[in-house]
Design a protein around this motif. Structure first.
Motif, short mmCIF file in Angstrom:
data_model
loop_
_atom_site.label_atom_id
_atom_site.label_comp_id
_atom_site.label_asym_id
_atom_site.label_seq_id
_atom_site.Cartn_x
_atom_site.Cartn_y
_atom_site.Cartn_z
N LEU A 207 0.66 -1.14 0.07
CA LEU A 207 -0.10 -0.13 0.15
C LEU A 207 0.83 1.30 0.18
N GLY A 208 2.22 0.98 -0.24
CA GLY A 208 2.87 2.08 -0.47
C GLY A 208 3.97 2.45 0.89
N GLY A 209 3.81 1.82 1.78
CA GLY A 209 4.61 2.02 2.73
C GLY A 209 5.99 1.52 2.71
N THR A 210 7.03 2.09 3.17
CA THR A 210 8.51 1.99 3.19
C THR A 210 9.21 1.50 4.68
N ILE A 211 9.82 0.39 4.52
CA ILE A 211 10.33 -0.18 5.40
C ILE A 211 12.06 -0.15 5.36
N TYR A 212 12.68 0.22 6.34
CA TYR A 212 14.17 0.34 6.40
C TYR A 212 14.58 -0.39 7.63
N GLU A 213 15.52 -1.50 6.95
CA GLU A 213 15.91 -2.62 8.09
C GLU A 213 17.56 -2.44 8.28
N ASN A 214 18.03 -2.84 9.45
CA ASN A 214 19.51 -2.75 9.68
C ASN A 214 19.76 -1.53 9.93
N THR A 215 18.70 -0.71 10.42
CA THR A 215 18.80 0.93 10.65
C THR A 215 18.76 1.14 12.27
N VAL A 216 19.95 1.24 12.95
CA VAL A 216 19.80 1.22 14.26
C VAL A 216 19.79 2.95 14.65
N VAL A 217 18.74 3.20 15.50
CA VAL A 217 18.39 4.52 15.69
C VAL A 217 19.50 5.00 16.92
N THR A 218 20.08 6.15 16.84
CA THR A 218 20.95 6.52 17.75
C THR A 218 20.37 7.86 18.62
N SER A 219 19.52 8.36 18.29
CA SER A 219 18.88 9.27 19.05
C SER A 219 17.48 9.91 18.34
N VAL A 220 16.63 10.41 19.17
CA VAL A 220 15.57 11.10 18.50
C VAL A 220 15.48 12.47 19.43
N ASP A 221 14.62 13.23 18.48
CA ASP A 221 14.33 14.51 19.07
C ASP A 221 12.73 14.90 19.00
N THR A 222 12.24 14.39 20.09
CA THR A 222 10.90 14.69 20.25
C THR A 222 10.17 15.82 20.82
N ASP A 223 11.25 16.86 20.96
CA ASP A 223 10.68 18.14 21.29
C ASP A 223 10.48 19.12 20.02
N ALA A 224 11.06 18.82 19.17
CA ALA A 224 11.00 19.54 17.85
C ALA A 224 9.58 19.75 17.06
N PRO A 225 9.15 20.71 16.62
CA PRO A 225 7.86 20.63 16.19
C PRO A 225 7.88 19.53 15.06
N ARG A 226 8.71 19.39 14.50
CA ARG A 226 8.99 18.23 13.34
C ARG A 226 9.87 17.01 14.06
N PRO A 227 9.53 16.16 14.78
CA PRO A 227 10.35 15.17 15.40
C PRO A 227 11.67 14.81 14.22
N VAL A 228 12.57 14.33 14.91
CA VAL A 228 13.93 14.20 14.06
C VAL A 228 14.41 12.73 14.65
N VAL A 229 14.53 11.54 13.87
CA VAL A 229 15.13 10.40 14.19
C VAL A 229 16.47 10.36 13.39
N ARG A 230 17.37 10.11 14.38
CA ARG A 230 18.83 10.08 13.89
C ARG A 230 19.45 8.53 13.77
N THR A 231 20.02 8.22 12.63
CA THR A 231 20.46 6.79 12.95
C THR A 231 21.98 6.65 12.20
N ARG A 232 22.50 5.69 11.99
CA ARG A 232 24.12 5.67 11.71
C ARG A 232 24.19 6.29 10.43
N GLY A 233 23.15 5.84 9.62
CA GLY A 233 23.50 6.52 8.09
C GLY A 233 22.80 7.58 7.85
#
Length: 436
Positions: A207-233
């Motif tokens: 249905l158009g969804g995207t999955i990224y595997e092998n992607t370790v999240v290093t940090s998330v910014d939940t306070d920003a108006p638009r949250p940011v997920v940071r990974t190694r890549g």
């Protein structure tokens, strides 16, 4: 493999379980690379993330799921495969602790997860060996009285799929002498859990969804108006972030770390038993769990193996010898299997909340989370995924109820939550042995 292992090394194959060995074909998806933007980003490709994502793409949202390892790598691909209605905390407990209104609300959704699973299997033609029937087995008269109270309470809420079984009636379902009786839930069931996750992932992508595997999240910014997920890549910036890492989120989101404790449970799979021997053990092919605090749970696989689980290790570590830990329990229930070969043994973590009630809430304005199913995540995660999707789509009616349910940290904090829980489990195990 513990969460911190792949976070440090990037090693991401599935654990050496029967489920991984018998999994349906599934593509290896690329890791996130570079900087991206999306409407909704979900962290975790287990049942919670997949359920939320699938509901959202069905509504037309652009959704990406970020997974540190593989789809279903954690509890969603390692569990007992049992469709058990209800939460870990009973309706009796919820009514006493949170009041009649909350109990009525919870009673209205305790069967919803199983209904969602069956709808997904049917709609998307997911091949996962779905079978019907779930038995709760009692060892003592006290257990039987608790089950009778459960059945009467559920019936008072209009839930009439459960039937009390005396010792002889239970033998029609379980060929074992250890039980005093039990309850059969005709609306329960069981299936191959990893294949369910893989099928839901394929449906999400169709249905158009995207999955990224092998992607370790290093940090998330939940306070920003638009949250940011940071990974190694790379990074993923989104309008709405959903955190569904559950027991495997690790230290990435400190605000959630103290809310739950990872607990490992262990499982075995025998060699194929053949139709006659399998039928002798479980004549009606139901799944079973007993009602002790530290319980056994088991069922037959599609190829007639006995899959048997149990045991707890607080803190989420793997025992040195899984077979030695679980085999005595299996042989107590089915002594006729003492000569049967064990082909697979594995361990996996679930997230335990102190109240045994799942938690749902927000961090900041645009970050949602759900976790803490406390060993009842197969159905609960599917229900919570729908509720999260409802909230993100603008209907917060059910989300608000769960968000307001109080949660409690483990006494002693992170340092002492494991020994505290061990002492508690000894106490409840003693009560089970004494039949009180």
């Amino acid at each position: 493999m513990a969460r911190q292992d792949f976070a440090a090394t990037g090693i991401t194959p599935h654990t050496s379980s029967y489920y991984a060995a018998s999994a349906n074909p599934s593509p290896e998806r690329p890791a996130l690379s570079g900087d991206h933007e999306i409407d909704i980003c979900i962290v975790g490709a287990g049942y919670s993330g997949l359920s939320t994502g699938l509901h959202l793409v069905e509504k037309g949202y652009k959704v990406a799921i970020i997974e540190a390892a593989r789809v279903g790598w954690g509890a969603s691909g390692r569990n007992g495969g049992q469709i058990v209605n209800g939460l870990n905390a009973s309706l009796q407990t919820i009514r006493k602790r949170y009041g009649a209104d909350t109990a009525t609300f919870v009673a209205g959704l305790v069967q919803e997860g199983g209904e969602i699973i069956r709808e997904r299997i049917k709609t998307y033609n997911i091949q996962c060996d779905l079978k019907e029937g779930n038995v709760f087995a009692a060892f003592t008269g006290a257990h039987m009285r608790d089950l009778e109270e459960r059945v009467k309470l559920w019936e008072s809420y209009g839930i009439k799929n459960q039937e009390m079984l005396d010792k002889d009636q239970l033998r029609r379902h379980i060929n074992s002498d250890v039980y005093a009786g039990g309850v059969i839930d005709h609306s329960g069931g069981h299936m191959h859990p990893l294949n369910l996750a893989l099928g839901e992932a394929a449906a999400f992508e169709s249905l158009g969804g995207t999955i990224y595997e092998n992607t370790v999240v290093t940090s998330v910014d939940t306070d920003a108006p638009r949250p940011v997920v940071r990974t190694r890549g790379g990074t993923m910036t989104c309008k709405t972030l959903v955190l569904c890492g559950n027991a495997y989120l690790g230290h990435v989101v400190p605000a959630l770390e103290s809310r739950v404790m990872p607990v490992s449970t262990q499982m075995l799979a025998t060699e194929p038993l053949g139709d006659a021997r399998a039928h002798d053990l479980l004549p009606t092919d139901v799944c079973v769990e007993d009602v002790r605090y530290i319980l056994d749970y088991y069922r037959l696989s599609g190829d007639k193996r006995l899959i048997f689980g149990g045991g707890l290790v607080y803190g989420g570590t793997d025992p040195h010898d899984i077979k030695a830990k679980i085999l005595p329990n299996l042989h107590k229930v089915f002594p006729q299997l003492k000569s049967v070969k064990i082909d697979y043994a594995w361990s996996g973590n679930f997230a335990l909340s102190f109240s045994r009630v799942p938690q749902m809430g927000r961090l900041g304005d645009n970050t949602y989370f759900a976790h803490g199913y406390s060993g009842h995540g197969v159905t609960g995660s599917h229900t919570f995924g729908r509720i999260l999707a409802e909230a993100i789509s603008g209907d917060r009616t059910r989300f608000d109820v769960f968000e307001k349910v109080p949660w409690f940290p483990f006494p002693g904090g992170r340092m002492f939550r494991v020994p505290y829980s061990v002492v508690g489990s000894w106490w409840y195990a003693l009560r089970d042995r004494l039949g009180v």
